[in-house]
Design a protein around this motif. Sequence first.
Motif, PDB file in Angstrom:
ATOM      1  N   LYS A 101       0.822  -1.206   0.000  1.00 13.81           N
ATOM      2  CA  LYS A 101       0.000   0.000   0.000  1.00 13.81           C
ATOM      3  C   LYS A 101       0.859   1.261   0.000  1.00 13.81           C
ATOM      4  CE  LYS A 101      -3.883   0.079   0.136  1.00 13.81           C
ATOM      5  NZ  LYS A 101      -4.870   0.073  -0.965  1.00 13.81           N
ATOM      6  N   LEU A 102       1.970   1.229   0.692  1.00 15.44           N
ATOM      7  CA  LEU A 102       2.871   2.385   0.695  1.00 15.44           C
ATOM      8  C   LEU A 102       3.470   2.599  -0.694  1.00 15.44           C
ATOM      9  CD1 LEU A 102       4.737   1.882   4.105  1.00 15.44           C
ATOM     10  CD2 LEU A 102       2.943   3.552   3.581  1.00 15.44           C
ATOM     11  N   GLU A 103       3.863   1.509  -1.349  1.00 10.72           N
ATOM     12  CA  GLU A 103       4.416   1.626  -2.699  1.00 10.72           C
ATOM     13  C   GLU A 103       3.353   2.125  -3.675  1.00 10.72           C
ATOM     14  OE1 GLU A 103       5.868  -2.263  -3.458  1.00 10.72           O
ATOM     15  OE2 GLU A 103       7.803  -1.920  -2.483  1.00 10.72           O
ATOM     16  N   GLU A 104       2.122   1.692  -3.472  1.00 12.64           N
ATOM     17  CA  GLU A 104       1.026   2.122  -4.340  1.00 12.64           C
ATOM     18  C   GLU A 104       0.735   3.606  -4.167  1.00 12.64           C
ATOM     19  OE1 GLU A 104      -3.783   1.256  -4.712  1.00 12.64           O
ATOM     20  OE2 GLU A 104      -2.459  -0.276  -3.846  1.00 12.64           O
ATOM     21  N   ALA A 105       0.718   4.070  -2.929  1.00 11.35           N
ATOM     22  CA  ALA A 105       0.400   5.469  -2.651  1.00 11.35           C
ATOM     23  C   ALA A 105       1.571   6.404  -2.927  1.00 11.35           C
ATOM     24  CB  ALA A 105      -0.049   5.618  -1.189  1.00 11.35           C
ATOM     25  N   HIS A 106       2.798   5.897  -2.745  1.00  8.56           N
ATOM     26  CA  HIS A 106       3.993   6.747  -2.885  1.00  8.56           C
ATOM     27  C   HIS A 106       5.013   6.026  -3.767  1.00  8.56           C
ATOM     28  CE1 HIS A 106       2.268   8.989   0.497  1.00  8.56           C
ATOM     29  NE2 HIS A 106       2.163   7.835   1.132  1.00  8.56           N
ATOM     30  N   PRO A 107       4.747   5.917  -5.071  1.00  8.95           N
ATOM     31  CA  PRO A 107       5.588   5.075  -5.934  1.00  8.95           C
ATOM     32  C   PRO A 107       7.029   5.525  -6.067  1.00  8.95           C
ATOM     33  CG  PRO A 107       4.035   6.367  -7.235  1.00  8.95           C
ATOM     34  CD  PRO A 107       3.624   6.526  -5.814  1.00  8.95           C
ATOM     35  N   THR A 108       7.319   6.809  -5.868  1.00  7.26           N
ATOM     36  CA  THR A 108       8.703   7.259  -6.018  1.00  7.26           C
ATOM     37  C   THR A 108       9.331   7.662  -4.690  1.00  7.26           C
ATOM     38  OG1 THR A 108       7.949   9.500  -6.601  1.00  7.26           O
ATOM     39  CG2 THR A 108       8.411   7.980  -8.409  1.00  7.26           C
ATOM     40  N   LEU A 109       8.745   7.219  -3.592  1.00 10.99           N
ATOM     41  CA  LEU A 109       9.422   7.325  -2.297  1.00 10.99           C
ATOM     42  C   LEU A 109      10.114   5.997  -2.003  1.00 10.99           C
ATOM     43  CD1 LEU A 109       6.931   9.298  -0.002  1.00 10.99           C
ATOM     44  CD2 LEU A 109       8.813  10.155  -1.402  1.00 10.99           C
ATOM     45  N   ILE A 110      11.156   6.050  -1.211  1.00  9.23           N
ATOM     46  CA  ILE A 110      11.952   4.857  -0.916  1.00  9.23           C
ATOM     47  C   ILE A 110      11.386   4.190   0.331  1.00  9.23           C
ATOM     48  CG2 ILE A 110      14.276   3.994  -0.423  1.00  9.23           C
ATOM     49  CD1 ILE A 110      15.322   6.576  -1.825  1.00  9.23           C
ATOM     50  N   ILE A 111      10.624   3.133   0.117  1.00  9.48           N
ATOM     51  CA  ILE A 111       9.970   2.410   1.214  1.00  9.48           C
ATOM     52  C   ILE A 111      10.998   1.512   1.897  1.00  9.48           C
ATOM     53  CG2 ILE A 111       8.015   0.964   1.848  1.00  9.48           C
ATOM     54  CD1 ILE A 111       7.259   3.575   0.389  1.00  9.48           C
ATOM     55  N   PRO A 112      11.060   1.494   3.224  1.00  7.75           N
ATOM     56  CA  PRO A 112      11.990   0.584   3.913  1.00  7.75           C
ATOM     57  C   PRO A 112      11.727  -0.865   3.530  1.00  7.75           C
ATOM     58  CG  PRO A 112      11.082   2.192   5.450  1.00  7.75           C
ATOM     59  CD  PRO A 112      10.315   2.344   4.169  1.00  7.75           C
ATOM     60  N   PRO A 113      12.770  -1.692   3.475  1.00  6.61           N
ATOM     61  CA  PRO A 113      12.583  -3.088   3.062  1.00  6.61           C
ATOM     62  C   PRO A 113      12.106  -3.985   4.204  1.00  6.61           C
ATOM     63  CG  PRO A 113      14.902  -2.673   3.458  1.00  6.61           C
ATOM     64  CD  PRO A 113      14.197  -1.355   3.667  1.00  6.61           C
ATOM     65  N   ALA A 167       6.508  13.427  -9.181  1.00  8.80           N
ATOM     66  CA  ALA A 167       7.194  12.154  -8.928  1.00  8.80           C
ATOM     67  C   ALA A 167       8.703  12.363  -8.886  1.00  8.80           C
ATOM     68  CB  ALA A 167       6.833  11.148 -10.013  1.00  8.80           C
ATOM     69  N   ASN A 168       9.209  13.152  -9.810  1.00  6.81           N
ATOM     70  CA  ASN A 168      10.653  13.429  -9.842  1.00  6.81           C
ATOM     71  C   ASN A 168      11.096  14.196  -8.605  1.00  6.81           C
ATOM     72  OD1 ASN A 168      10.816  12.166 -12.309  1.00  6.81           O
ATOM     73  ND2 ASN A 168      10.865  14.050 -13.504  1.00  6.81           N
ATOM     74  N   ASN A 169      10.321  15.204  -8.222  1.00  4.42           N
ATOM     75  CA  ASN A 169      10.688  15.994  -7.045  1.00  4.42           C
ATOM     76  C   ASN A 169      10.645  15.157  -5.768  1.00  4.42           C
ATOM     77  OD1 ASN A 169      11.049  18.283  -8.602  1.00  4.42           O
ATOM     78  ND2 ASN A 169       8.977  19.064  -8.255  1.00  4.42           N
ATOM     79  N   ALA A 170       9.626  14.277  -5.684  1.00  4.08           N
ATOM     80  CA  ALA A 170       9.533  13.406  -4.511  1.00  4.08           C
ATOM     81  C   ALA A 170      10.740  12.488  -4.418  1.00  4.08           C
ATOM     82  CB  ALA A 170       8.241  12.588  -4.574  1.00  4.08           C
ATOM     83  N   LEU A 171      11.125  11.904  -5.547  1.00  4.19           N
ATOM     84  CA  LEU A 171      12.260  10.984  -5.549  1.00  4.19           C
ATOM     85  C   LEU A 171      13.558  11.720  -5.219  1.00  4.19           C
ATOM     86  CD1 LEU A 171      13.645   8.318  -5.954  1.00  4.19           C
ATOM     87  CD2 LEU A 171      13.502   8.651  -8.444  1.00  4.19           C
ATOM     88  N   LYS A 172      13.741  12.904  -5.799  1.00  9.04           N
ATOM     89  CA  LYS A 172      14.981  13.647  -5.547  1.00  9.04           C
ATOM     90  C   LYS A 172      15.109  14.001  -4.067  1.00  9.04           C
ATOM     91  CE  LYS A 172      14.223  16.639  -8.893  1.00  9.04           C
ATOM     92  NZ  LYS A 172      14.398  17.797  -9.798  1.00  9.04           N
TER      93      LYS A 172
END
Length: 451
Positions: A147-159, A390-395
């Motif tokens: 669900k975290l990956e779905e909601a925030h696809p370009t954030l780095i989710i902890p493994p 998405a780019n700004n979130a990832l950066k």
Amino acid sequence: MEGERRASEARSSDLQVGGVGGERTGAGIPLLGDSGSCAPLQADVLVLDEDEDDLEVFSKDASLMDINSFSPMMPTSPLSMINQIKFEDESDLKDLFITVDEPESYVTTIETFITYRIITKTSRGEFDSSEFEVRRRYQDFLWLKGKLEEAHPTLIIPPLPEKFIVKGMVERFNDDFIETRKKALHKFLNRIADHPTLTFNEDFKVFLTAQAWELSSHKKQGPGLLSRMGQTVRAVASSFRGVKNRPEEFMEMNNFIEIFSQKINLIDKISQRIYKEEREYFEEMKEYGPIHVLWSASEEDLVDTLKGIASCIEKCCKATEKQMSGLSEALLPAVHEYVLYSEMLMGVMKRRDQIQAELDSKVEALTYRKGDTDLLTEEIGKLEDKVECANNALKADWERWKQNMQNDIKSAFTDMAEENIHYYEQCLATWESFLTTQTDLHIEEDSEDKL
């Protein structure tokens, strides 16, 4: 009330209100919605893990232990005054504390699984209470991650720790596995709690507070199976098309991830091999000392020397055991966690590319007039905003992750260096003491001979 007001003011310097329904997101990590304002991005990802069995055994001799659980920014070296200052500063700002403990095994005719107790303490106003206690199994953690990956696809989710089925095992869940997984899950949740955006995710809140039946009901909400399959098909199609013009900064990011993945995987494999060899050495040492004691029974003139050797070996053996414990609780889990992070980063880059590929396909369709021009123009405008956010979130998240990674790796190697120094000093002092006693013994024997 005054404490809550101060905590709210402290958080406001790092957090901003945005998105749908007033969802709070981390400053500097914007997320885009259809309206053009920043809100959670929806990734075209299919998550079908709710019905997976839970007969898993964690992995490849790796041990993810509990290091820096409460703050990924805080290194663990006990000698660092900077670390102590960071801890004191951050403790006043932290308003969400999570503990994973008390694993319980459940055996049915259909499956065997473990549940873990999760205690959450918080001063946040959006929670109905200041303390919650729930029980969750591994597949619930998988659901949260999805669900975290779905909601925030370009954030780095902890493994999460890997899910493995080991054939031929008599005990599906042994004590070491359960303890290792418990600490890994504890770290996973606290990594999320410390993240400036993920910590305010609604599914995360539900995961921490809802009872089992409420969580089950919540999981059934959202898009159905056919809808998710359609999203996945579109995502796969986008990935096949590829990205024509990936921005240079993301090319550099991708190159970094590839090199980082190679190096951290190699360090992980070698570290595991070293640990295995040290364990074998330790087992040999345990048998080596008693042999000298047995020998001394038949060598009257060597009794003191042989027993001294046996005593030294026993002391060094205990020091080796402590060193191995430090290795398995510090360096190995830190390195292996970033092996898993490298896989997560590759997934993040793939999802970013899928969003851009979707935009590229619409632009291409408009160029060749493959469809309603006005509709395509409107969709392109929304997708351009989506790609930008998405780019700004990832950066923003990339810089945060890199800083955390550098702190964690430096801390792990510093701790390893301190453990090694202590270990070798102990062994050196042990053998020096033995040599001193032997020298004194020779002097006494020479004196007796002269008399």
